[in-house]
Design a protein around this motif. Sequence first.
Motif, short mmCIF file in Angstrom:
data_model
loop_
_atom_site.label_atom_id
_atom_site.label_comp_id
_atom_site.label_asym_id
_atom_site.label_seq_id
_atom_site.Cartn_x
_atom_site.Cartn_y
_atom_site.Cartn_z
N GLN B 288 -13.68 3.88 27.51
CA GLN B 288 -13.44 2.43 27.52
C GLN B 288 -13.37 1.86 26.11
N ASN B 289 -14.15 2.46 25.20
CA ASN B 289 -14.19 1.94 23.85
C ASN B 289 -13.10 2.51 22.95
N ASP B 290 -12.35 3.49 23.48
CA ASP B 290 -11.31 4.10 22.67
C ASP B 290 -9.96 3.54 23.11
N PRO B 291 -9.34 2.69 22.27
CA PRO B 291 -8.08 2.04 22.70
C PRO B 291 -6.95 3.03 22.95
N ASN B 292 -7.06 4.25 22.42
CA ASN B 292 -5.98 5.22 22.59
C ASN B 292 -6.20 6.15 23.78
N SER B 293 -7.29 5.93 24.52
CA SER B 293 -7.60 6.88 25.59
C SER B 293 -6.72 6.64 26.82
N GLY B 294 -6.09 5.46 26.92
CA GLY B 294 -5.28 5.17 28.10
C GLY B 294 -6.13 4.84 29.31
N PHE B 295 -7.39 4.56 29.09
CA PHE B 295 -8.31 4.32 30.20
C PHE B 295 -8.06 2.95 30.82
N VAL B 296 -8.09 2.91 32.16
CA VAL B 296 -7.95 1.65 32.89
C VAL B 296 -9.02 1.62 33.97
N LEU B 297 -9.71 0.49 34.10
CA LEU B 297 -10.66 0.36 35.19
C LEU B 297 -9.96 -0.35 36.33
N GLY B 298 -9.44 0.42 37.26
CA GLY B 298 -8.67 -0.16 38.36
C GLY B 298 -9.58 -0.62 39.49
N ALA B 299 -8.99 -1.42 40.39
CA ALA B 299 -9.76 -1.88 41.55
C ALA B 299 -9.73 -0.82 42.64
N ASN B 300 -10.76 -0.79 43.44
CA ASN B 300 -10.79 0.12 44.58
C ASN B 300 -11.54 -0.59 45.69
N LEU B 301 -10.87 -0.82 46.80
CA LEU B 301 -11.49 -1.59 47.87
C LEU B 301 -12.53 -0.75 48.59
N GLY B 302 -13.78 -1.07 48.36
CA GLY B 302 -14.84 -0.33 49.03
C GLY B 302 -16.19 -0.70 48.48
N THR B 303 -17.22 -0.41 49.22
CA THR B 303 -18.56 -0.83 48.85
C THR B 303 -19.54 0.32 49.03
N TYR B 304 -20.40 0.49 48.02
CA TYR B 304 -21.50 1.45 48.11
C TYR B 304 -22.70 0.65 48.57
N TYR B 305 -23.34 1.07 49.64
CA TYR B 305 -24.45 0.27 50.17
C TYR B 305 -25.54 1.17 50.71
N ILE B 306 -26.67 0.57 51.04
CA ILE B 306 -27.70 1.37 51.68
C ILE B 306 -27.95 0.86 53.09
N ASP B 307 -28.14 1.82 53.98
CA ASP B 307 -28.44 1.51 55.38
C ASP B 307 -29.95 1.39 55.53
N PHE B 308 -30.38 0.33 56.19
CA PHE B 308 -31.75 0.31 56.71
C PHE B 308 -31.63 0.69 58.18
N ASN B 309 -32.56 1.48 58.66
CA ASN B 309 -32.51 1.82 60.07
C ASN B 309 -32.99 0.62 60.89
N ASN B 310 -32.04 -0.17 61.40
CA ASN B 310 -32.36 -1.43 62.07
C ASN B 310 -33.12 -1.26 63.37
N GLN B 311 -33.19 -0.02 63.88
CA GLN B 311 -33.85 0.17 65.18
C GLN B 311 -35.23 0.77 65.04
N LYS B 312 -35.69 1.02 63.80
CA LYS B 312 -36.93 1.78 63.65
C LYS B 312 -37.87 1.02 62.73
N ALA B 313 -39.13 0.94 63.11
CA ALA B 313 -40.14 0.29 62.27
C ALA B 313 -40.27 1.06 60.96
N PRO B 314 -40.53 0.41 59.85
CA PRO B 314 -40.70 -1.03 59.65
C PRO B 314 -39.38 -1.77 59.44
N PHE B 315 -38.25 -1.07 59.41
CA PHE B 315 -37.00 -1.75 59.06
C PHE B 315 -36.34 -2.43 60.25
#
Lengths: 306, 554
Positions: B288-315
């Motif tokens: 990212q810091n090297d202007p000659n690297s050709g690097f691009v931070l493109g968009a990507n539709l998606g989400t990293y998330y964590i699951d809580f087990n909604n059916q099990k105590a305590p979650f």
Amino acid sequence: MTKYILQRVIAMILTMIVVITVTFILMHAIPGGPFASEKNLPPQIKANIEAKYGLNKPLYQQYFDYWAGLLKGDLGPSYKYPGRTVNDLIGDGFPISAELGSYAILVMLLIGIPAGIISALRQYHWQDNVVMVFATLGVAVPGFVLATLLIYVFSSQLGILPAARWLSWQHKIMPTIALSAYNVSFIARLTRSSMLDVMSQDYIRTARAKGLSEAAVVIKHALKNSLIPIVTVLGPLIAAVLTGSFVIEKIFAIPGLGRQFVDSVSNRDYTTIMGVTIFYGAFLVIMNLIVDIVYVFIDPRIKLAD
Amino acid sequence: MRKKSLVVLLAVLMVISVAIAGCGGGSQPQQQTEQAQQTEKPKEIVIRYNLGAQPETIDPALNSAVDGANVILHTFEGLVNLDEHQQPVPGVAEKWDVSDDGLVWTFHLRNNAKWSDGQPVTAKDFAYAWKRALDPATGAEYAYQLYYIKNGQAFNEGNATADDLGIKVVDDYTIEVTLEAPTPYMLQIFAFPTLFPVRQDIVEKYGDKWAQQADSYIGNGAFKVTEMAYQDHITMLKNENYWNKDAIKPDKLIFTEIVDESTILASYENGEVDVIDTMPSEEIARMQNDPNSGFVLGANLGTYYIDFNNQKAPFNNPLVRKAFSLAIDRKAIVENVTKGGQLPADAFVGPGFPDADPTKQFHDVQGPFYDVTKANIEEAKKALADAGYPDGKGFPKVTYLYNESQGHQNIAQALQEMWKQNLGVEVELASQEWQVFQETRRRGDYDIARDGWLADYTDPMTMLDLFTSNSGNNNAQYKNPEYDALIDKAKKTNNEAERMQAMHDAQQLLLGQDWAIAPLYFYTDPYAAKPGLKGMIADPLGFKRFHFAYWENQ
């Protein structure tokens, strides 16, 4: 001798039957399947796919179906690559792994054995020390570290060798070094200790007492016997090296069989796991048999008696 | 001394003979050299892109992966294409009409579209391809991309015949499609590789193998495959039979199949490939810091998330889930842990999905659900106390489950530390092999688990559809009839504003009220292209398109 070989062949076939059965059971015992994916499939779609490949049949039925194909030389379709067979996968991957493996074996023998011999003949001299330092390094540094280091130096920094793929002879240099480093060191150490052992034998003393030159003693009397332990390890070693290394093939992007094998396990590509295991297993038992037969010719003490 | 060297020489000679005996016959050099690659004609436009792993298949019906789609997008063409802004533009279809109720789509095909062997592309080719993809015997994983078509699901599940499908070939150049429900984003679906046409005569002649060899791989796209070297590369040349070939810039595309991240970067920097989209995350800051690297931070539709087990105590207690979600410092995670330029997630639907007013984004209309620049410690502590665990006292032992990978492990350790610091709760970490992990998570046999989702199309439905009670991907085991009703409403309505509002309401339930999951970050698509390469399209679904790419100084 014929009888001995016949017995061994029968034993080999039994071994393979056990290998096939155990692999089949283990593979189906681990959770997951070839069509598990992060995006969960609607149950009916999964059922459609499983029906297409006969995976909805009872397990024993699948086992016998597999044997029926195997006896005809058909290792089945790959589940992961629709339209390709396991025979295709092995046919594409093995020649490349075998080519890389052959270079590695050549390097291993051409450098490992002479280095071991020099080291033994010049025990505790600088030659010995140099060889042993390199041999220790070669055994201690894992292949993938060496591979990464080679790419860093020769591709990223110096830009004189291509980093990836299997095209020209330049592409083949670094993978060969990375694959053979461990075995060169191993063979050098083995040769050294074996040679030292032989050189202290009574018959060497006798040979020297007869007034033979040191060269004649080494070549005529010592070398042949000191190679016996090398031949012992060569069988499995050649089988292992020729069938490919997962790590080296992955790092250098070489389309070989070693990658297929490991990938097939994480993919749960059942037929590929079976096919490659059988291929590798058969290769290994045959190499071992060859080694045992070669013994007869290099070691007069061994007779393949019944 | 001379004697000794003689000994060594002889030893070497003897060893050579051993070596030759040892591996005679083992060596069968296989040449895969692409001579053409080395001796290019001066003006030929050649682009080398590292595709990643060898695609499992490049059969449009059977493919379900981004790598396979990247090849199919170049070798086939659907009724409509997507331009660089993800807007549908004419493809094989010149124009189309929709009935007032949004159910019947009529496509008028151009009559100069041809297959790579010169035959015309007709409506029958599309009808055949869709029936094939839905046919249970084909076993297509992405068959559900065609469930929008009337009776598509029924046919795929064996409850209807191919004749019941809402597909009608009016004449060679007109096809009429009837849908199950009005689907405002249906043109996006028609541009999806699973719906691309295939040739009946070819498929029937070669079976699934047709897509595994260059000779039988007949497409109707801008390029045709001339070489497939397994696990090594796929070579494509411009298709001279393509109707719009004059607009296509590259003469040749070479897609390589290098998989090791460090090697990919090394071969890019060494000039062996021109475009890469995988690299070690620890190198991203440097690039990212090297202007000659050709690097691009493109968009990507998606989400990293964590699951809580909604059916099990305590979650199973929303307050506990709220406390755990608010105790996370998302900014710290993307800046200090993942370091790949990801965006901290303040919602589940990230940027890039249009809202009812297409100039606005769904993400921006709804606003953040919490502050992502820091851990919201006070609020988190209060929620945990309200749930009956002041300062984490009496909180049962829970485990965070992830699949074996350095990246996931780093995140897990950061979360563990944050929950300990901010809530006073001890969370254990456990990792499992990928396939085992998927099974465990799907069964709901966990307390907290990592998860992630990438969009299939650019509509929020691709994300929010996940958490309906009977969704196969609802790993959090979230069940709320109100949520189900809102998603159902959004699927059935023909009013765009109403549809978007229903989805906003659904997300409000999911995160604002129930705290069912904890989004961590929105994915990005870091890639690098050699400076001088122009006209390449990197779309937010992860596809790289080179139809109009060229070298600036050539």
